[in-house]
Design a protein around this motif. Structure first.
Motif: not given
Length: 559
Positions: A326-330, A385-392
């Motif tokens: 899930e998206d957690v956005w550290l 891929k940046l969106r995915h890594a940043s969110a999860r």
């Protein structure tokens, strides 16, 4: 050039880090004259913040703190400056700063107490050494330090308290709340104990979530050595900076009579005093003692037993990075807000290292961007891929205990720095005790990833331990002068008026960041010095442990 300040004082303190500065303020409040000598420069907070914001290396926490030739410190990125020479067999790439306020300018503000078992690991578990006093003896000084800094955290950590925290907990970020919710029933995820404001405190604002605690809190919401220095100066402490002490001078009886230092032009200055306190870190302090050789003390000051610099300890870490389902956005709130503490104490300590598990809340944007560009990914694929890594993307690391070992040590290298002083050299290793703790922690990593729906699991390699800059043991206190450097109050065995105030005096590393332990021990030393010199009596011994056990009957360490 160095400030114009007195050339003598009742107390001469070498080093102006958080420990030395807090001790200086305590001593100055008695009316004694106190002079701090700092090797490095005095840099305003605003300049440090500007350096960070303008740095091309945002993930490099040392970039706002460049090394200066007159007081060099280790720098590893973008290139190793080789100030700390590596003798192996395992590299010990400690990072620290020599400047007014010291390395806590860029700490995570963790202010953990030891648990009671940490003071008696030899008696309880047959490993390491016992401290020269127990938890109850130190508890009033933990409380004293916490009241000055403004500390808050969870009480469910195994460290009993005589009084409530002076500060409430900092609000938990969304990502960490999701971790807590999804791990509930398997792991107890608690707020880290931190010297970070959850409300306006001591004229400083509450945390607003900048997520740059390391390398610098831009609003001073967290306590650090720069604030400690300001508080010391406000009560009459004097300070000379750009004063690189290279020698402690003694008389025929072995009493220290002066500290000699170089200014940046290598002019020699001499400062006399009644009591001398070496308050540099666990690398630069033994380095100074070893440099201070004389005809009477051929191996250096406080080193007749060849114990100075030995028992080097830190907290090695390995980690797991994974993608949650899930998206957690550290990246909102403090960088290190929560942890798991179930494995800090228990009978297993006779076999393998205890540890804490610490969750990272550092924004993934910078790291993911660099990785994708390095891989040659651009355009739409880059954005996805940046969106995915940043969110999860998530990360959890272990914080492992290292046992004292005389073969792990700091000594002097043959190489010299720009001031003509021998560089410090590190002899370090990772033993089976710590390695077994690492392997046990990996089982927890796997379970955490499973509970978070983790995919794309990336474990650090078994031979890739990061250290945490928690330098302990090199000035070990104890009751046996044959195997320690100082007594329970930090007084050198061979020198009646020489004391140490540093994380270097800690005889074991436990599983918690060393700063609060170092401060509490130094404040206890201060109470002893004040009592010796006719001031107020020392604080009474706490009965906290018995009280806490009565109020917390269900808590028990891991088996």
């Amino acid at each position: 050039m160095a400030d114009t300040t007195p050339n003598s004082a009742d107390y001469v303190i070498i080093g102006s880090g958080i420990i030395g500065a807090m001790l200086a303020a305590k001593l100055a409040k008695t009316g004694a004259s106190v002079l701090m000598l700092e090797a490095g420069p005095n840099i305003p907070r605003g300049e440090i913040v500007a350096r960070f914001r303008n740095s091309p290396r945002r993930s490099d926490w040392m970039s706002p703190y460049p090394s200066v030739d007159s007081a060099p410190h280790p720098i590893y990125r973008p290139e190793d400056n080789h100030h700390l020479v590596q003798a192996g067999p395992y590299p010990y790439k400690a990072e620290y700063m020599r400047m007014v306020g010291g390395t806590s300018w860029h700490w995570a503000a963790h202010a953990w107490r030891n648990v009671p078992g940490d003071f008696k690991i030899k008696s309880l578990y047959g490993v390491g050494v016992d401290w020269p006093f127990d938890y109850d003896e130190l508890e009033p000084y933990y409380q004293e330090a916490e009241a000055i800094m403004g500390v808050g955290g969870s009480t469910a950590t195994g460290s009993p308290r005589s009084q409530p925290f002076p500060m409430g907990e900092v609000a938990i970020p969304y990502a960490m709340q999701r971790v807590r919710d999804r791990l509930a029933g398997t792991f107890d995820v608690v707020n880290n104990t931190v010297a970070r404001n959850s409300r306006t405190f001591d004229g400083r604002p509450p945390c607003c979530g900048n997520n740059s605690c390391q390398p610098i809190c831009p609003i001073d919401a967290q306590y650090h050595g720069g604030i400690a220095v300001q508080q010391a100066l406000a009560v009459g402490v004097k300070m000379t900076y750009l004063a690189n002490v290279f020698q402690l001078e003694h008389d025929a009886q072995g009493r220290i009579v002066a500290a000699n230092y170089y200014d940046p032009d290598k002019n020699v200055h001499r400062v006399a005093g009644k009591t001398f306190i070496v308050a540099a870190n666990g690398i630069e302090s033994p380095r100074l003692l070893l440099l201070s050789k004389s005809e009477k003390f051929k191996q250096g000051i406080a080193n007749d037993n060849d114990m100075v610099g030995r028992h080097l300890m830190d907290h090695p870490s390995t980690s797991l990075t994974f993608d949650a389902d899930e998206d957690v956005w550290l990246g909102r709130g403090p960088q290190s807000p929560v942890s798991i503490n179930a494995m800090r104490d228990g009978d297993f300590r006779g076999e393998y290292s205890p540890y804490r598990l610490d969750f990272t809340n550092i924004s993934r944007v910078d790291g993911a961007t660099n990785s994708l560009l390095k891989a040659g990914i651009y355009g739409k694929e880059f954005a996805e891929k940046l969106r995915h890594a940043s969110a999860r993307e998530m990360n959890v690391k272990s914080v492992l205990e290292v046992l004292p070992d005389p073969e792990r040590r700091i000594d002097l290298a043959d190489e010299k720095d720009a001031m003509g002083l021998q560089k410090p050299r590190a002899h370090y290793s990772i033993d089976d005790y710590t390695f077994k703790g690492h392997k046990r922690a990996q089982k927890d990593f796997a379970k955490i990833a499973q509970l978070m729906g983790g995919t794309n699991l990336r474990y650090t390699k078994d031979d890739d331990f990061a250290n945490n800059q928690h330098i302990c043991g090199t000035l070990s206190m104890g009751t046996d002068s044959a195997v320690s450097v100082c007594d329970e109050f930090g007084r050198a065995w061979n020198h009646a008026n020489l004391y140490f105030a540093s994380t270097g005096v800690l005889p074991t590393s436990s599983t918690c960041n060393s700063t609060l332990n170092g401060i509490a021990v130094a404040l206890r030393t201060g109470a002893h010095l004040i009592a010796e010199n006719g001031g107020a009596a020392m604080l009474p011994r706490s009965n906290t442990l018995a009280t806490w056990k009565r109020l917390n009957p269900l808590w028990k360490p891991a088996a």
